[in-house]
Design a protein around this motif. Structure first.
Motif, PDB file in Angstrom:
ATOM      1  N   UNK A  30     -11.256  -5.643  17.361  1.00 42.03           N
ATOM      2  CA  UNK A  30     -10.211  -4.633  17.314  1.00 42.03           C
ATOM      3  C   UNK A  30      -8.944  -5.235  16.720  1.00 42.03           C
ATOM      4  N   UNK A  31      -8.373  -4.570  15.718  1.00 40.66           N
ATOM      5  CA  UNK A  31      -7.194  -5.079  15.028  1.00 40.66           C
ATOM      6  C   UNK A  31      -6.224  -3.929  14.772  1.00 40.66           C
ATOM      7  N   UNK A  32      -4.979  -4.285  14.499  1.00 39.36           N
ATOM      8  CA  UNK A  32      -3.994  -3.335  13.973  1.00 39.36           C
ATOM      9  C   UNK A  32      -3.597  -3.806  12.586  1.00 39.36           C
ATOM     10  N   UNK A  33      -3.721  -2.930  11.607  1.00 37.25           N
ATOM     11  CA  UNK A  33      -3.383  -3.246  10.219  1.00 37.25           C
ATOM     12  C   UNK A  33      -2.056  -2.577   9.877  1.00 37.25           C
ATOM     13  N   UNK A  34      -1.030  -3.388   9.623  1.00 41.71           N
ATOM     14  CA  UNK A  34       0.312  -2.875   9.376  1.00 41.71           C
ATOM     15  C   UNK A  34       0.812  -3.411   8.033  1.00 41.71           C
ATOM     16  N   UNK A  35       1.319  -2.530   7.192  1.00 45.85           N
ATOM     17  CA  UNK A  35       1.925  -2.960   5.934  1.00 45.85           C
ATOM     18  C   UNK A  35       3.431  -2.855   6.095  1.00 45.85           C
ATOM     19  N   UNK A  36       4.063  -3.975   6.392  1.00 46.09           N
ATOM     20  CA  UNK A  36       5.506  -4.021   6.572  1.00 46.09           C
ATOM     21  C   UNK A  36       6.161  -4.681   5.380  1.00 46.09           C
ATOM     22  N   UNK A  42       0.805  -1.216   0.000  1.00 45.47           N
ATOM     23  CA  UNK A  42       0.000   0.000   0.000  1.00 45.47           C
ATOM     24  C   UNK A  42       0.840   1.268   0.000  1.00 45.47           C
ATOM     25  N   UNK A  43       2.156   1.139   0.258  1.00 47.08           N
ATOM     26  CA  UNK A  43       3.021   2.302   0.324  1.00 47.08           C
ATOM     27  C   UNK A  43       2.977   3.014   1.667  1.00 47.08           C
ATOM     28  N   UNK A  44       2.223   2.478   2.641  1.00 46.51           N
ATOM     29  CA  UNK A  44       2.085   3.114   3.946  1.00 46.51           C
ATOM     30  C   UNK A  44       2.345   2.089   5.059  1.00 46.51           C
ATOM     31  N   UNK A  45       2.887   2.574   6.175  1.00 44.86           N
ATOM     32  CA  UNK A  45       3.013   1.699   7.340  1.00 44.86           C
ATOM     33  C   UNK A  45       1.630   1.380   7.896  1.00 44.86           C
ATOM     34  N   UNK A  46       0.789   2.411   7.968  1.00 47.78           N
ATOM     35  CA  UNK A  46      -0.579   2.256   8.476  1.00 47.78           C
ATOM     36  C   UNK A  46      -1.545   2.503   7.315  1.00 47.78           C
ATOM     37  N   UNK A  47      -1.934   1.469   6.603  1.00 47.63           N
ATOM     38  CA  UNK A  47      -2.761   1.651   5.395  1.00 47.63           C
ATOM     39  C   UNK A  47      -4.104   2.315   5.659  1.00 47.63           C
ATOM     40  N   UNK A  48      -4.695   2.079   6.833  1.00 48.77           N
ATOM     41  CA  UNK A  48      -5.996   2.686   7.131  1.00 48.77           C
ATOM     42  C   UNK A  48      -5.850   4.065   7.741  1.00 48.77           C
ATOM     43  N   UNK A  49      -4.610   4.430   8.087  1.00 48.39           N
ATOM     44  CA  UNK A  49      -4.373   5.695   8.760  1.00 48.39           C
ATOM     45  C   UNK A  49      -4.553   5.614  10.265  1.00 48.39           C
ATOM     46  N   UNK A  50      -4.898   4.434  10.763  1.00 48.41           N
ATOM     47  CA  UNK A  50      -5.172   4.255  12.182  1.00 48.41           C
ATOM     48  C   UNK A  50      -4.243   3.217  12.800  1.00 48.41           C
ATOM     49  N   UNK A  51      -3.928   3.394  14.079  1.00 49.82           N
ATOM     50  CA  UNK A  51      -3.166   2.394  14.818  1.00 49.82           C
ATOM     51  C   UNK A  51      -4.058   1.216  15.185  1.00 49.82           C
ATOM     52  N   UNK A 109      -9.804  -5.260   2.622  1.00 50.11           N
ATOM     53  CA  UNK A 109     -10.561  -4.230   1.912  1.00 50.11           C
ATOM     54  C   UNK A 109     -10.342  -2.879   2.583  1.00 50.11           C
ATOM     55  N   UNK A 110     -10.369  -2.855   3.913  1.00 49.29           N
ATOM     56  CA  UNK A 110     -10.142  -1.607   4.649  1.00 49.29           C
ATOM     57  C   UNK A 110      -8.746  -1.048   4.397  1.00 49.29           C
ATOM     58  N   UNK A 111      -7.777  -1.937   4.143  1.00 50.12           N
ATOM     59  CA  UNK A 111      -6.394  -1.521   3.889  1.00 50.12           C
ATOM     60  C   UNK A 111      -6.188  -1.082   2.448  1.00 50.12           C
ATOM     61  N   UNK A 112      -7.185  -1.294   1.584  1.00 55.67           N
ATOM     62  CA  UNK A 112      -7.067  -0.922   0.189  1.00 55.67           C
ATOM     63  C   UNK A 112      -6.336  -1.941  -0.660  1.00 55.67           C
ATOM     64  N   UNK A 113      -6.166  -3.157  -0.139  1.00 56.39           N
ATOM     65  CA  UNK A 113      -5.459  -4.198  -0.876  1.00 56.39           C
ATOM     66  C   UNK A 113      -6.344  -4.811  -1.958  1.00 56.39           C
ATOM     67  N   UNK A 144       5.482  -7.516   4.374  1.00 55.05           N
ATOM     68  CA  UNK A 144       4.219  -7.926   3.768  1.00 55.05           C
ATOM     69  C   UNK A 144       3.113  -7.359   4.651  1.00 55.05           C
ATOM     70  N   UNK A 145       1.943  -7.049   4.112  1.00 55.39           N
ATOM     71  CA  UNK A 145       0.863  -6.539   4.959  1.00 55.39           C
ATOM     72  C   UNK A 145       0.353  -7.623   5.907  1.00 55.39           C
ATOM     73  N   UNK A 146      -0.017  -7.204   7.121  1.00 52.99           N
ATOM     74  CA  UNK A 146      -0.501  -8.152   8.122  1.00 52.99           C
ATOM     75  C   UNK A 146      -1.556  -7.495   8.990  1.00 52.99           C
ATOM     76  N   UNK A 147      -2.412  -8.336   9.552  1.00 52.48           N
ATOM     77  CA  UNK A 147      -3.453  -7.907  10.475  1.00 52.48           C
ATOM     78  C   UNK A 147      -3.181  -8.594  11.803  1.00 52.48           C
TER      79      UNK A 147
END
Length: 383
Positions: free
Chosen positions: A158-164, A141-150, A206-210, A166-169
Motif C-alpha cells: 500500500x502506497x500513496x503517490x503524490x506529485x508535489x 504530471x500536473x496533478x496532486x494525485x496522479x493515479x486519482x487515488x489517495x 508507471x502507475x503515476x504516468x511518469x 517533485x513526485x514521490x511515493x
C-alpha cells in the motif's frame, strides 16, 4: 563536478529570464503568472555512468539561485539600486515550470552569508534564505494525485503517490520490514530491501504516468520515502531526537541511495501529503503538531519544518509552501570541455546569442525529445 553520492552530484544552469517567453510558453500549470527574474535548470549527474538527468528539480540547490544571481549581476538593474536590506528574486525552474520566490539579505552589494540560522545536517550557521514555492504540486504530471487515488496497491504494498514539488511515493516503513528511524549506513547494508523499494518505485512511476514502462523510469524521480510515527532515535550527529520534536519520521531514497538528510522537494511533497486526509503520511502524523500550521519532519540528520498553505475551496490543493535555508559560495573556478561537434553543423543545436529564449529550457526540452522551435522564433515570428 560533484561527489560519489547522488545527493552531491548536481549542477544548476542560471540565466536571466526572457520576458517574451511569458507570452509564448505557459509552463506553470497552476496558472500563477508573475514577472520573473531568473530561469534555472537543474542537472543531476550519474555517479556510476555518464547519465545527465533533467527529469526533476532539486529544492536544496534552489537555495543558492537567488544569492548567486544577485552576486553575478544577472538581475534587473533596479535591484542593485539598494546595496543593503532584503531582496526578493522571482525564479522559474525550467525542469518543472514551477515558480519560487527567494528572499534574502544583502550587505554592501553582496548577498549576506553570515547569520545565526542553523539547519540540521548543515555545518555551522548562515544568513536566512526564505523560499516560497508557488503551487508546489503537479511538477511532473500536473496533478496532486496522479493515479486519482489517495492510496494505491503497488507491487503488493500500500502506497500513496503524490506529485508535489517533485513526485514521490510513500510507503510505511513497517510494511517493508525496515526500521523507520534507520540511518543511511545501516540502510545501505540492506541490499534486498533497497532492491524491493526500487521495484516499488518503478512500478509506482508507471502507475503515476511518469514513464510508459519500468525500464524507462528516470533514476531520480519519483523518489520513494519510508514513513513512520514520531519516535525517539539517534541521528547522524550522534544526538538523540525525542518523539515530541517531530510530527513523523521519513527516510528518502534517491537513485537507490538513502539520503543523509531530506531532499527539500521531497520535504515539500511530504508536507503536501500530510495535509491530504487518508494518505499514508497523514495517517502517521502525531496527534499534537510540534508547531501549528507547519509539518515537522524527522530525517536522518535531525528535523525540518515546512509550512504548506492549502486552497480554501479545495483543501487537497496546495497554494504555497515555505521553508528556510542557507547558502554560501565555496569557491569559484572554470570548467573546460571538448566538443567534437561544431556549433551550427548539421544535426547540432544553434542557440544564437541575442535571443530572449531560455537556453536551460531548450536543454531540458531537447533531452526530453521535444521541439524547441518556439524558443528560437523572434517576436515577429521569424526563426
Amino acid at each position: 563536478m560533484g561527489a560519489g553520492i547522488s545527493s552531491l552530484s548536481k549542477i544548476c544552469l542560471v540565466e536571466p529570464h526572457g520576458r517574451r517567453l511569458m507570452s509564448t510558453v505557459k509552463l506553470d500549470r497552476s496558472g500563477g503568472d508573475q514577472e520573473l527574474d531568473i530561469d534555472y535548470t537543474f542537472v543531476g549527474l550519474g555517479i556510476e555512468n555518464s547519465e545527465v538527468d533533467v527529469a526533476g528539480n532539486c529544492g536544496n540547490m534552489s537555495s543558492a539561485i537567488g544569492p548567486y544571481a544577485y552576486n553575478a549581476g544577472l538581475l534587473p538593474s533596479y535591484v542593485y539600486e539598494q546595496i543593503g536590506g532584503e531582496v526578493t528574486v522571482k525564479i522559474r525552474n525550467t525542469n518543472t515550470g514551477k515558480l519560487i520566490d527567494s528572499t534574502f539579505e544583502v550587505v554592501g552589494g553582496q548577498a549576506a552569508v553570515i547569520g545565526d540560522y542553523t539547519i540540521d545536517g548543515v555545518t555551522g550557521s548562515g544568513s536566512t534564505i526564505k523560499l516560497d514555492f508557488k503551487h508546489p504540486y503537479g511538477s511532473k504530471t500536473g496533478k496532486v494525485l496522479p493515479t486519482g487515488n489517495i492510496l494505491d496497491t503497488v507491487a503488493g504494498y500500500e502506497v500513496s503517490c503524490i506529485d508535489g514539488a517533485n513526485p514521490a511515493i510513500f510507503v510505511r516503513a513497517k510494511d517493508v520490514g525496515v526500521d523507520g528511524a534507520i540511518l543511511p549506513n545501516d540502510f545501505n547494508k540492506l541490499s534486498e530491501k533497497l532492491g524491493l523499494l526500487e521495484r516499488i518505485r518503478k512500478a509506482a512511476a508507471v502507475a503515476m504516468g511518469i514513464a510508459p514502462s519500468e525500464d524507462l523510469v528516470p533514476r531520480t524521480i519519483p523518489k520513494i520515502g519510508l514513513v513512520s510515527k514520531s519516535s525517539k532515535h539517534l541521528v547522524l550527529s550522534g544526538k538523540s531526537l525525542e518523539d515530541k520534536q517531530m510530527d513523523l519520521v521519513v527516510r528518502f531514497l534517491s537513485d537507490t541511495q538513502p539520503h543523509r538528510a531530506i531532499p527539500l522537494t521531497a520535504a515539500l511533497t511530504t508536507a503536501v501529503a500530510a495535509r491530504i486526509p487518508g494518505t499514508i503520511v497523514e495517517q502517521l502524523l502525531a496527534f499534537d503538531p510540534v508547531m501549528k500550521d507547519a509539518i515537522t519532519i524527522g530525517h536522518a540528520s535531525g528535523w525540518l519544518q515546512v509550512n504548506p498553505t492549502m486552497d480554501k475551496e479545495d483543501p487537497s490543493v496546495p497554494v504555497s509552501a515555505t521553508v528556510y535555508r542557507t547558502a554560501k559560495r565555496l569557491f569559484e573556478g572554470k570548467t573546460y570541455w571538448i566538443d567534437n561537434n561544431q556549433v551550427g553543423s548539421e544535426g547540432s543545436s544553434t542557440y544564437g546569442s541575442g535571443g530572449t529564449h531560455s537556453l536551460g529550457l531548450a536543454f531540458v526540452l531537447e533531452n526530453r525529445g521535444q521541439s524547441t522551435e518556439h524558443l528560437f522564433t523572434d517576436v515577429a515570428g521569424n526563426s
